[in-house]
Structures are given as structure tokens and as C-alpha cells.
Design a protein around this motif. Structure first.
Motif, PDB file in Angstrom:
ATOM      1  N   PHE A 111      39.369  50.107  79.105  1.00  0.00           N
ATOM      2  CA  PHE A 111      38.253  50.559  79.788  1.00  0.00           C
ATOM      3  C   PHE A 111      39.140  51.724  80.817  1.00  0.00           C
ATOM      4  O   PHE A 111      40.201  51.559  81.153  1.00  0.00           O
ATOM      5  N   GLN A 127      30.201  40.505  72.848  1.00  0.00           N
ATOM      6  CA  GLN A 127      30.034  40.053  73.948  1.00  0.00           C
ATOM      7  C   GLN A 127      31.335  40.104  74.747  1.00  0.00           C
ATOM      8  O   GLN A 127      31.408  40.545  76.054  1.00  0.00           O
ATOM      9  N   PRO A 129      34.805  41.326  76.118  1.00  0.00           N
ATOM     10  CA  PRO A 129      35.159  42.690  76.335  1.00  0.00           C
ATOM     11  C   PRO A 129      36.441  42.930  75.369  1.00  0.00           C
ATOM     12  O   PRO A 129      36.870  44.056  75.005  1.00  0.00           O
ATOM     13  N   LEU A 146      27.133  52.722  80.018  1.00  0.00           N
ATOM     14  CA  LEU A 146      28.285  52.200  79.194  1.00  0.00           C
ATOM     15  C   LEU A 146      29.557  52.443  79.865  1.00  0.00           C
ATOM     16  O   LEU A 146      30.536  51.735  79.569  1.00  0.00           O
ATOM     17  N   ASN A 147      29.478  53.145  80.857  1.00  0.00           N
ATOM     18  CA  ASN A 147      30.952  53.680  81.469  1.00  0.00           C
ATOM     19  C   ASN A 147      31.535  52.263  82.067  1.00  0.00           C
ATOM     20  O   ASN A 147      30.956  51.383  82.760  1.00  0.00           O
ATOM     21  N   GLY A 148      32.794  52.354  81.969  1.00  0.00           N
ATOM     22  CA  GLY A 148      33.681  51.192  82.236  1.00  0.00           C
ATOM     23  C   GLY A 148      33.365  49.707  81.674  1.00  0.00           C
ATOM     24  O   GLY A 148      34.009  48.852  82.031  1.00  0.00           O
ATOM     25  N   GLN A 149      32.626  49.869  80.615  1.00  0.00           N
ATOM     26  CA  GLN A 149      32.117  48.609  79.997  1.00  0.00           C
ATOM     27  C   GLN A 149      32.583  48.536  78.240  1.00  0.00           C
ATOM     28  O   GLN A 149      32.753  47.589  77.947  1.00  0.00           O
ATOM     29  N   TYR A 150      32.845  49.891  77.887  1.00  0.00           N
ATOM     30  CA  TYR A 150      33.319  49.995  76.733  1.00  0.00           C
ATOM     31  C   TYR A 150      34.475  51.038  76.650  1.00  0.00           C
ATOM     32  O   TYR A 150      34.647  51.785  77.292  1.00  0.00           O
TER      33      TYR A 150
END
Length: 190
Positions: A111, A127, A129, A146-150
Motif C-alpha cells: 500500500f 478480503q 490484504p 480505495l486509497n491505502g487499501q489496495y
């Protein structure tokens, strides 16, 4: 004056995080779609493991003929399931496209602070990461949630008009009947 210099230095630093000033010839991915080529500038400085995996899969032709199994208007187009989404491949199964990966291992999340905006390319995952493998998506619009999650792996630098023509899916999850596909995917600008 010192404040101005700091602001300019900060702007350059942010710009270099989002898009490297110069990229090596093999830091591009070209996806041939039915309407024309899409060139993606990859970001190995942001997500080195993910970029290396995508390049490895493209180099061996794994992405050729893989369908866009999930396409949501105003959001994104998802593809890259080389296990179940490769049209004409031994495991092709339209009902399972989007649930598979590749013969390479899943990757730990990389990320970053690079935002999901129109044309950004990110890695799809389950689910967990640390479950990205081969699937990726191209943003039609911004997706700050989605920022910082994908993991961001690149940005479309030409051919976004062809991405915009990818057949859209139906329903809440964007499943596509008779989907468009990536005809050929190569490393470099073609």
C-alpha cells in the motif's frame, strides 16, 4: 522565500511518488484491446513485488485473451484472472472468472499514498490484504475509498479512450456477459 522553496520541493517529491520522471523501457505494459492499445506506466518504486509479478505474467503470455470479468460503470474494469478467465485456456470458466489467480504465489500488500484516480491501475485482492496475485483493475474515475487499501501498480498514459469502451457489466457486482478481453499484453510500449 524559504517557505516557497519548501513548498516547491514538497510538490516535486509528491509528483515523483505519483509518477516517476523517467521510466525504463520495461516499466510499461501495453494491453491490446478490441478498440486499440492501452499503455500503462508501471510504478516499480511504489510496488516492486506486484510490478515484477505482473511483468512476469505478461512476459510469458499469461494475460493474453483474459476477459474483463467485472466492469462497473463510473468505477473500474477488472481483469487478470489467468486461471479461470483466459478465453480458450484449459481452465476457462466464465462462471468462476474473478475467483482465480496464477501459478505464482500471492503477494504481501504494498500500500502507498498514491491515490486512486481516473486511469490508475491497482491490484485486486480478496478480503486478506496479502492476497493479490494476478488480477488488476483500471479506474474509470477517482476512488478515494480505495486509497491505502489496495496496491497501486501504475497509471494509463495513453489509450484511456479504449478503456472507456470496455463492455460494462450488469448488477451491483458488475458481472459481464460475453465480456471484452485483453487480446495481447506485452511489457514495453508497443
Amino acid at each position: 522565500m524559504k517557505l516557497l522553496r519548501l513548498a516547491i520541493a514538497g510538490a516535486f517529491a509528491l509528483a515523483s511518488m505519483i509518477m516517476p520522471v523517467s521510466a525504463a523501457p520495461d516499466d510499461f505494459l501495453t494491453i491490446q484491446l478490441k478498440d486499440g492499445p492501452v499503455v500503462i506506466q508501471l510504478m516499480p518504486d511504489v510496488a516492486p513485488k506486484h510490478v515484477a509479478q505482473v511483468k512476469a505474467l505478461a512476459t510469458k503470455g499469461a494475460y493474453d485473451s483474459v476477459v474483463f470479468h467485472r466492469v462497473i460503470d463510473g468505477f473500474m474494469a477488472q481483469t487478470g484472472d489467468v486461471q479461470f478467465g483466459k478465453e480458450g485456456g484449459p481452465g476457462f470458466n466464465p462462471a468462476r472468472a474473478g475467483t482465480g489467480g496464477s501459478d505464482l504465489p500471492d503477494l504481501p500488500a504494498e500500500f502507498s499514498k498514491v491515490p486512486f484516480e481516473r486511469g490508475m491501475v491497482g491490484m485486486a485482492r480478496a478480503q486478506n490484504p496479502n492476497s493479490a496475485n494476478s488480477q488488476f483493475f483500471i479506474m474509470f474515475d477517482q476512488g478515494s475509498f480505495l486509497n491505502g487499501q489496495y496496491t497501486v501498480i501504475g497509471k494509463v498514459v495513453s489509450g484511456m479512450e479504449f478503456v472507456d469502451k470496455i463492455k460494462r457489466g450488469q448488477g451491483r457486482n458488475g458481472e459481464v456477459t460475453n465480456p471484452d478481453k485483453m487480446i495481447k499484453v506485452t511489457v514495453g510500449k508497443k
